[in-house]
Scaffold this motif. Structure first.
Motif, PDB file in Angstrom:
ATOM      1  N   UNK A   1      44.847  12.437 -16.770  1.00 34.62           N
ATOM      2  CA  UNK A   1      45.062  13.165 -18.194  1.00 34.62           C
ATOM      3  C   UNK A   1      46.164  14.046 -18.000  1.00 34.62           C
ATOM      4  N   UNK A   2      46.829  14.589 -16.812  1.00 34.02           N
ATOM      5  CA  UNK A   2      47.878  15.365 -16.537  1.00 34.02           C
ATOM      6  C   UNK A   2      49.065  14.383 -16.974  1.00 34.02           C
ATOM      7  N   UNK A   3      49.009  12.941 -16.442  1.00 31.39           N
ATOM      8  CA  UNK A   3      50.150  12.204 -16.796  1.00 31.39           C
ATOM      9  C   UNK A   3      50.388  11.980 -18.266  1.00 31.39           C
ATOM     10  N   UNK A   4      49.077  11.614 -18.748  1.00 33.46           N
ATOM     11  CA  UNK A   4      49.388  11.303 -20.500  1.00 33.46           C
ATOM     12  C   UNK A   4      49.700  12.640 -21.005  1.00 33.46           C
ATOM     13  N   UNK A   5      49.392  14.034 -20.539  1.00 27.74           N
ATOM     14  CA  UNK A   5      49.710  14.982 -21.271  1.00 27.74           C
ATOM     15  C   UNK A   5      51.535  15.320 -21.078  1.00 27.74           C
ATOM     16  N   UNK A   6      51.877  14.884 -19.886  1.00 32.72           N
ATOM     17  CA  UNK A   6      53.290  15.012 -19.530  1.00 32.72           C
ATOM     18  C   UNK A   6      54.114  14.002 -20.600  1.00 32.72           C
ATOM     19  N   UNK A   7      53.559  12.924 -20.601  1.00 34.11           N
ATOM     20  CA  UNK A   7      54.008  11.712 -21.357  1.00 34.11           C
ATOM     21  C   UNK A   7      54.227  12.070 -22.622  1.00 34.11           C
ATOM     22  N   UNK A   8      53.178  12.728 -23.429  1.00 34.32           N
ATOM     23  CA  UNK A   8      53.152  13.169 -24.607  1.00 34.32           C
ATOM     24  C   UNK A   8      54.176  14.330 -24.967  1.00 34.32           C
TER      25      UNK A   8
ATOM     26  N   UNK B   1      40.592  11.426 -12.795  1.00 37.56           N
ATOM     27  CA  UNK B   1      40.570  11.734 -14.418  1.00 37.56           C
ATOM     28  C   UNK B   1      41.411  12.833 -14.678  1.00 37.56           C
ATOM     29  N   UNK B   2      41.343  13.875 -13.749  1.00 38.74           N
ATOM     30  CA  UNK B   2      42.313  14.976 -13.916  1.00 38.74           C
ATOM     31  C   UNK B   2      43.816  14.509 -13.904  1.00 38.74           C
TER      32      UNK B   2
ATOM     33  N   UNK C   1      33.708  13.970  -6.854  1.00 38.80           N
ATOM     34  CA  UNK C   1      34.902  14.768  -6.915  1.00 38.80           C
ATOM     35  C   UNK C   1      36.252  13.684  -6.913  1.00 38.80           C
ATOM     36  N   UNK C   2      36.151  12.843  -6.237  1.00 35.50           N
ATOM     37  CA  UNK C   2      37.283  11.652  -6.471  1.00 35.50           C
ATOM     38  C   UNK C   2      37.543  11.183  -7.633  1.00 35.50           C
ATOM     39  N   UNK C   3      36.341  10.894  -8.470  1.00 30.82           N
ATOM     40  CA  UNK C   3      36.486  10.518  -9.758  1.00 30.82           C
ATOM     41  C   UNK C   3      37.079  11.612 -10.563  1.00 30.82           C
TER      42      UNK C   3
END
Length: 85
Positions: free
Chosen positions: A18-25, A14-15, A8-10
Motif C-alpha cells: 500500500x505504501x508503494x501504491x500510494x507513492x506511485x499515485x 500489505x503495508x 505479522x508478515x502478511x
C-alpha cells in the motif's frame, strides 16, 4: 505463535504494498500537475502570439466601401479575362 508471526508478515507485506501504491499515485499526480502547467504556459504563449490588437491600433483606418470595390475589380473570371485580352 506461528500464526501470530505469519499474520505479522502478511500485515507488513500489505503495508509495504500500500505504501508503494500510494507513492506511485502521488508521483503520477505530481507529473500530471506539471504537464498541465506546461500546457497552460504554452497555450498562453500562443495566445500572446495571436494577439494583434496593438497592430490594429497602428494601422490607418480604411473605408470598407473602397476595399470591396477594389476586390471586385481584382476578381478575374473567364469573361473579364477575354475582355482584357
Amino acid at each position: 505463535m506461528k500464526e501470530n508471526k505469519s499474520f505479522k508478515r502478511k500485515l507488513e507485506k500489505k503495508q509495504k504494498f500500500y505504501a508503494k501504491v500510494k507513492d506511485a499515485a502521488v508521483s503520477l499526480s505530481v507529473k500530471k500537475a506539471i504537464s498541465k502547467k506546461k500546457r497552460l504556459r504554452s497555450r498562453q504563449k500562443k495566445m500572446k502570439v495571436y494577439d494583434l490588437s496593438a497592430l490594429s491600433e497602428l494601422l490607418p483606418d480604411t473605408n470598407t466601401n473602397e476595399q470591396s470595390s477594389s476586390t471586385n475589380n481584382l476578381k478575374l473570371n473567364c469573361k473579364t479575362r477575354r475582355k482584357l485580352v
